[in-house]
Design a protein around this motif. Structure first.
Motif, PDB file in Angstrom:
ATOM      1  N   GLU A 238      24.145  28.501  -9.442  1.00 48.50           N
ATOM      2  CA  GLU A 238      23.263  29.370  -8.762  1.00 48.50           C
ATOM      3  C   GLU A 238      23.551  28.971  -7.356  1.00 48.50           C
ATOM      4  OE1 GLU A 238      19.317  30.416 -10.525  1.00 48.50           O
ATOM      5  OE2 GLU A 238      19.384  28.517  -9.847  1.00 48.50           O
ATOM      6  N   GLU A 239      23.702  28.036  -6.590  1.00 48.88           N
ATOM      7  CA  GLU A 239      23.258  27.974  -5.442  1.00 48.88           C
ATOM      8  C   GLU A 239      24.111  28.941  -4.493  1.00 48.88           C
ATOM      9  OE1 GLU A 239      24.617  23.657  -4.608  1.00 48.88           O
ATOM     10  OE2 GLU A 239      22.945  23.202  -5.474  1.00 48.88           O
ATOM     11  N   ILE A 240      25.554  29.127  -5.470  1.00 47.11           N
ATOM     12  CA  ILE A 240      26.227  30.109  -4.451  1.00 47.11           C
ATOM     13  C   ILE A 240      25.603  31.600  -4.289  1.00 47.11           C
ATOM     14  CG2 ILE A 240      28.906  31.554  -4.649  1.00 47.11           C
ATOM     15  CD1 ILE A 240      29.954  28.719  -6.362  1.00 47.11           C
ATOM     16  N   ALA A 241      25.245  32.098  -6.235  1.00 48.81           N
ATOM     17  CA  ALA A 241      24.729  33.528  -6.219  1.00 48.81           C
ATOM     18  C   ALA A 241      23.734  33.687  -4.873  1.00 48.81           C
ATOM     19  CB  ALA A 241      24.436  33.694  -7.357  1.00 48.81           C
ATOM     20  N   LEU A 242      22.904  32.162  -4.958  1.00 42.04           N
ATOM     21  CA  LEU A 242      21.713  33.146  -4.247  1.00 42.04           C
ATOM     22  C   LEU A 242      22.337  33.446  -2.419  1.00 42.04           C
ATOM     23  CD1 LEU A 242      19.144  29.801  -5.281  1.00 42.04           C
ATOM     24  CD2 LEU A 242      19.275  31.925  -5.528  1.00 42.04           C
ATOM     25  N   ASN A 243      23.674  33.029  -2.171  1.00 44.46           N
ATOM     26  CA  ASN A 243      23.426  33.341  -0.798  1.00 44.46           C
ATOM     27  C   ASN A 243      23.605  35.464  -0.768  1.00 44.46           C
ATOM     28  OD1 ASN A 243      24.546  31.491   0.862  1.00 44.46           O
ATOM     29  ND2 ASN A 243      26.151  30.975  -1.062  1.00 44.46           N
ATOM     30  N   ASP A 244      24.060  35.424  -2.071  1.00 50.03           N
ATOM     31  CA  ASP A 244      23.802  37.687  -2.408  1.00 50.03           C
ATOM     32  C   ASP A 244      22.810  37.670  -3.120  1.00 50.03           C
ATOM     33  OD1 ASP A 244      24.236  40.068  -2.590  1.00 50.03           O
ATOM     34  OD2 ASP A 244      26.226  40.458  -2.860  1.00 50.03           O
ATOM     35  N   PRO A 245      21.662  37.796  -2.899  1.00 53.08           N
ATOM     36  CA  PRO A 245      20.430  38.077  -3.865  1.00 53.08           C
ATOM     37  C   PRO A 245      21.042  39.203  -4.258  1.00 53.08           C
ATOM     38  CG  PRO A 245      19.565  37.088  -1.724  1.00 53.08           C
ATOM     39  CD  PRO A 245      20.393  37.182  -1.397  1.00 53.08           C
ATOM     40  N   ALA A 246      21.426  40.161  -4.346  1.00 52.72           N
ATOM     41  CA  ALA A 246      21.475  42.112  -4.411  1.00 52.72           C
ATOM     42  C   ALA A 246      22.079  42.221  -5.582  1.00 52.72           C
ATOM     43  CB  ALA A 246      21.479  43.043  -3.328  1.00 52.72           C
ATOM     44  N   LEU A 247      23.512  41.478  -4.993  1.00 54.54           N
ATOM     45  CA  LEU A 247      24.264  40.867  -6.385  1.00 54.54           C
ATOM     46  C   LEU A 247      23.734  40.131  -7.587  1.00 54.54           C
ATOM     47  CD1 LEU A 247      27.187  41.216  -7.525  1.00 54.54           C
ATOM     48  CD2 LEU A 247      27.605  39.011  -6.406  1.00 54.54           C
ATOM     49  N   THR A 248      22.988  38.697  -7.874  1.00 53.42           N
ATOM     50  CA  THR A 248      22.317  38.296  -8.451  1.00 53.42           C
ATOM     51  C   THR A 248      21.369  39.263  -9.868  1.00 53.42           C
ATOM     52  OG1 THR A 248      22.855  36.428  -6.928  1.00 53.42           O
ATOM     53  CG2 THR A 248      21.419  35.932  -9.211  1.00 53.42           C
ATOM     54  N   PHE A 249      20.492  39.817  -8.820  1.00 56.84           N
ATOM     55  CA  PHE A 249      19.476  41.083  -8.999  1.00 56.84           C
ATOM     56  C   PHE A 249      20.779  41.974 -10.031  1.00 56.84           C
ATOM     57  CE2 PHE A 249      17.178  44.736  -8.975  1.00 56.84           C
ATOM     58  CZ  PHE A 249      16.169  44.613  -9.822  1.00 56.84           C
ATOM     59  N   ARG A 250      21.681  42.541  -9.688  1.00 53.94           N
ATOM     60  CA  ARG A 250      22.643  42.910 -10.584  1.00 53.94           C
ATOM     61  C   ARG A 250      23.256  42.739 -11.501  1.00 53.94           C
ATOM     62  NH1 ARG A 250      26.988  46.034  -8.385  1.00 53.94           N
ATOM     63  NH2 ARG A 250      26.633  47.223 -10.355  1.00 53.94           N
ATOM     64  N   ILE A 251      23.344  41.250 -11.702  1.00 52.82           N
ATOM     65  CA  ILE A 251      24.357  40.874 -12.709  1.00 52.82           C
ATOM     66  C   ILE A 251      22.634  40.356 -13.420  1.00 52.82           C
ATOM     67  CG2 ILE A 251      24.717  38.180 -13.678  1.00 52.82           C
ATOM     68  CD1 ILE A 251      26.172  37.987 -10.803  1.00 52.82           C
ATOM     69  N   THR A 267      15.612  35.113 -15.638  1.00 56.19           N
ATOM     70  CA  THR A 267      14.683  35.530 -14.744  1.00 56.19           C
ATOM     71  C   THR A 267      16.018  34.775 -13.883  1.00 56.19           C
ATOM     72  OG1 THR A 267      13.876  33.793 -15.311  1.00 56.19           O
ATOM     73  CG2 THR A 267      12.287  35.545 -15.396  1.00 56.19           C
ATOM     74  N   SER A 268      16.645  34.177 -14.044  1.00 56.71           N
ATOM     75  CA  SER A 268      17.524  33.178 -13.032  1.00 56.71           C
ATOM     76  C   SER A 268      18.691  32.973 -13.579  1.00 56.71           C
ATOM     77  CB  SER A 268      17.067  31.635 -13.176  1.00 56.71           C
ATOM     78  OG  SER A 268      16.943  31.174 -13.560  1.00 56.71           O
ATOM     79  N   LEU A 269      19.897  32.896 -12.775  1.00 57.59           N
ATOM     80  CA  LEU A 269      21.409  32.482 -12.854  1.00 57.59           C
ATOM     81  C   LEU A 269      21.594  31.315 -14.201  1.00 57.59           C
ATOM     82  CD1 LEU A 269      24.355  33.796 -10.964  1.00 57.59           C
ATOM     83  CD2 LEU A 269      23.462  34.848 -13.261  1.00 57.59           C
ATOM     84  N   SER A 270      20.885  30.535 -13.858  1.00 60.55           N
ATOM     85  CA  SER A 270      20.544  28.731 -14.166  1.00 60.55           C
ATOM     86  C   SER A 270      19.917  29.026 -15.724  1.00 60.55           C
ATOM     87  CB  SER A 270      19.870  27.931 -13.169  1.00 60.55           C
ATOM     88  OG  SER A 270      18.679  28.465 -12.960  1.00 60.55           O
ATOM     89  N   HIS A 271      18.886  30.411 -15.502  1.00 57.24           N
ATOM     90  CA  HIS A 271      18.274  30.817 -17.089  1.00 57.24           C
ATOM     91  C   HIS A 271      19.419  31.337 -17.947  1.00 57.24           C
ATOM     92  CE1 HIS A 271      15.094  32.880 -19.205  1.00 57.24           C
ATOM     93  NE2 HIS A 271      15.648  32.009 -19.784  1.00 57.24           N
ATOM     94  N   ALA A 272      19.798  31.902 -17.510  1.00 57.46           N
ATOM     95  CA  ALA A 272      21.162  32.878 -18.190  1.00 57.46           C
ATOM     96  C   ALA A 272      22.262  32.418 -18.714  1.00 57.46           C
ATOM     97  CB  ALA A 272      21.525  34.249 -17.337  1.00 57.46           C
ATOM     98  N   ILE A 273      22.766  30.404 -17.871  1.00 62.17           N
ATOM     99  CA  ILE A 273      23.579  30.214 -17.951  1.00 62.17           C
ATOM    100  C   ILE A 273      23.164  28.835 -19.421  1.00 62.17           C
ATOM    101  CG2 ILE A 273      25.286  27.801 -18.021  1.00 62.17           C
ATOM    102  CD1 ILE A 273      25.106  29.072 -15.210  1.00 62.17           C
ATOM    103  N   ALA A 274      21.832  28.658 -19.304  1.00 59.46           N
ATOM    104  CA  ALA A 274      21.334  27.783 -20.345  1.00 59.46           C
ATOM    105  C   ALA A 274      20.777  28.347 -21.724  1.00 59.46           C
ATOM    106  CB  ALA A 274      19.315  27.513 -19.973  1.00 59.46           C
ATOM    107  N   MET A 275      20.475  29.812 -21.664  1.00 56.11           N
ATOM    108  CA  MET A 275      21.020  31.114 -23.008  1.00 56.11           C
ATOM    109  C   MET A 275      21.909  31.308 -22.694  1.00 56.11           C
ATOM    110  SD  MET A 275      17.532  31.811 -23.687  1.00 56.11           S
ATOM    111  CE  MET A 275      17.596  33.222 -24.388  1.00 56.11           C
ATOM    112  N   LEU A 276      23.270  31.496 -23.063  1.00 55.64           N
ATOM    113  CA  LEU A 276      23.973  32.542 -23.337  1.00 55.64           C
ATOM    114  C   LEU A 276      25.574  31.330 -23.012  1.00 55.64           C
ATOM    115  CD1 LEU A 276      23.933  35.464 -20.692  1.00 55.64           C
ATOM    116  CD2 LEU A 276      23.088  35.269 -23.551  1.00 55.64           C
ATOM    117  N   GLY A 277      25.410  30.703 -21.694  1.00 55.20           N
ATOM    118  CA  GLY A 277      26.673  29.576 -22.011  1.00 55.20           C
ATOM    119  C   GLY A 277      27.030  30.137 -20.558  1.00 55.20           C
ATOM    120  N   MET A 278      28.575  29.016 -20.598  1.00 57.23           N
ATOM    121  CA  MET A 278      29.734  29.296 -19.407  1.00 57.23           C
ATOM    122  C   MET A 278      30.265  30.275 -19.373  1.00 57.23           C
ATOM    123  SD  MET A 278      28.624  26.997 -16.539  1.00 57.23           S
ATOM    124  CE  MET A 278      27.978  25.845 -15.634  1.00 57.23           C
TER     125      MET A 278
END
Length: 416
Positions: A238-251, A267-278
């Motif tokens: 998530e730390e890397i993804a936050l460098n481009d909030p627009a891209l994170t939002f699209r994902i 609601t966040s990439l870390s949440h997505a990883i927790a829900m879906l897995g790496m």
């Protein structure tokens, strides 16, 4: 075979036919129809279609569906038929708007066949003629009946095609350039006035010397690198993804779309990883890496998606390790076309495992073997299949991949 795949196979209609589709493009490289390529269990053409309402349902569903501008639409299918199929009066009552009847050039063009073709035209069917030979007078009577004329530009020779196009003008036919293999051939046919195009010209890169991956693709590669580390965490990704909030939002918008039947919003990439897995998040990063920035036709992304999914399914069905990496290989096998960078050069710029890179460059190893199998199936080269599975499973996997790609394209387009 995984539980999901068993369920997929058991629920699928058993067609007992190997079937693939080839896109037919407009001048703007949009898909306007598909040509169906198939053989039944006896190796015959359309015979497997007779008296099969289920087959027609599948053709009008998975095989004719595409996503355009975030909406699922159906386009017509060109159906190759033999003269015996036309004349034996057992042809199903096909929906006029959904099928174009394609007559083969090696048919015995008898008075009975011409009468039958005229009857079909009068009944409202659109008709196409393939394998046209301008030196053969047998074809003359059909030129006044059919709507689409398919010209094999490789067989006819490009230098002869322009003269032929001029001679055909009075017939007011819709001309389809077949076997268009390069972008240059496409441009030449465009200048000659062809309306429709078939061939693999969209599957070949036009490498630009010194081109590098740019824009948000660089961030996606950084995300991919992090996701491949054994010690990667949801927070480090998530730390890397936050460098481009627009891209994170699209994902996140895509992940929350119909592509996943989630009960709660992520609601966040870390949440997505927790829900879906790496693995699943890595898959979506790959999808965005493969998605066009708008300068390539949608069909390229669509084909990358369906190829990746079919590679993954064949890997799962044959019990191979790392199905997700088979997905990655299939998905990225046309990244060189998307980026206009030679594959070997591209592999120097992306952080992938060595065995994935060699599969993409040389079709080596398990990944390369499955990729080749899928490529043969896509092209209708059924005689070249290694027969890793029973015939039925290939068609089910392919059909599922088409539907999955349509669903993901819809999600990607909606999130644009």
């Amino acid at each position: 075979m995984g539980a999901v795949d068993k369920e997929m196979v058991e629920d699928a209609e058993d067609l007992q036919v190997l079937m693939a589709r080839q896109p037919i493009y407009t001048k703007s490289q949009d898909v306007t129809a598909f040509e169906l390529l198939f053989r039944d269990s006896d190796g015959k053409f359309v015979d497997g279609l007779k008296d099969k309402e289920a087959t027609l349902g599948v053709l009008m569903g998975a095989y004719s569906s595409i996503s355009k501008s975030g909406e699922v639409q159906n386009v017509p299918c060109f159906l190759k038929v033999t003269d015996s199929f036309l004349l034996d009066n057992e042809m199903p009552d096909l929906p006029r708007q959904s099928f174009v009847i394609e007559i083969l050039g090696h048919s015995k063009i008898s008075p009975a066949l011409i009468d039958r073709v005229k009857s079909l035209a009068n009944d409202g069917y659109r008709l196409a003629l393939a394998d046209y030979d301008p030196t053969d007078p047998r074809f003359g009577p059909l030129l006044n009946v059919v709507h689409v004329l398919k010209l094999d530009i490789q067989k006819l020779g490009m230098k002869n095609v322009q003269t032929l196009v001029q001679k055909l003008r009075p017939f007011q036919l819709e001309l389809l350039a077949d076997k268009v293999e390069t972008k240059e051939e496409f441009r030449l046919c465009l200048e000659m006035g062809f309306e429709l195009y078939m061939g693999y010209f969209l599957s070949k890169p036009e490498p630009v010397k010194g081109r590098k991956i740019s824009g948000n693709k660089v961030l996606l590669i950084q995300l991919l690198t992090e996701l491949q580390k054994p010690n990667a965490t949801a927070q480090s990704v998530e730390e890397i993804a936050l460098n481009d909030p627009a891209l994170t939002f699209r994902i996140l918008k895509v992940v929350n779309s119909a592509a996943f039947n989630l009960r709660r919003e992520i609601t966040s990439l870390s949440h997505a990883i927790a829900m879906l897995g790496m693995d699943q998040v890595r898959r979506w990063v790959m999808l965005f890496l493969a998605n066009s920035n708008g300068d390539k036709p949608d069909d390229l992304t669509r084909n990358m998606l369906q190829r990746g999914r079919m590679c993954e399914l064949l890997a799962e069905m044959t019990g191979r390790p790392e199905p997700i990496n088979h997905f990655i290989v299939g998905l990225l096998s046309q990244l060189d076309v998307m980026m206009d960078i030679e594959m070997a050069e591209l592999m120097n710029q992306v952080p992938l495992h060595h065995d994935i890179k060699t599969a993409l460059i040389n079709r080596d190893g398990s990944f390369g073997e499955v990729l080749q199998e899928v490529e043969h199936y896509e092209r209708g080269e059924f005689e070249h299949l290694r027969k890793m599975l029973e015939r039925h499973f290939y068609e089910v996997a392919y059909r599922h991949s088409l539907s999955w790609a349509t669903q993901v394209m819809q999600a990607l387009q909606s999130a644009a």
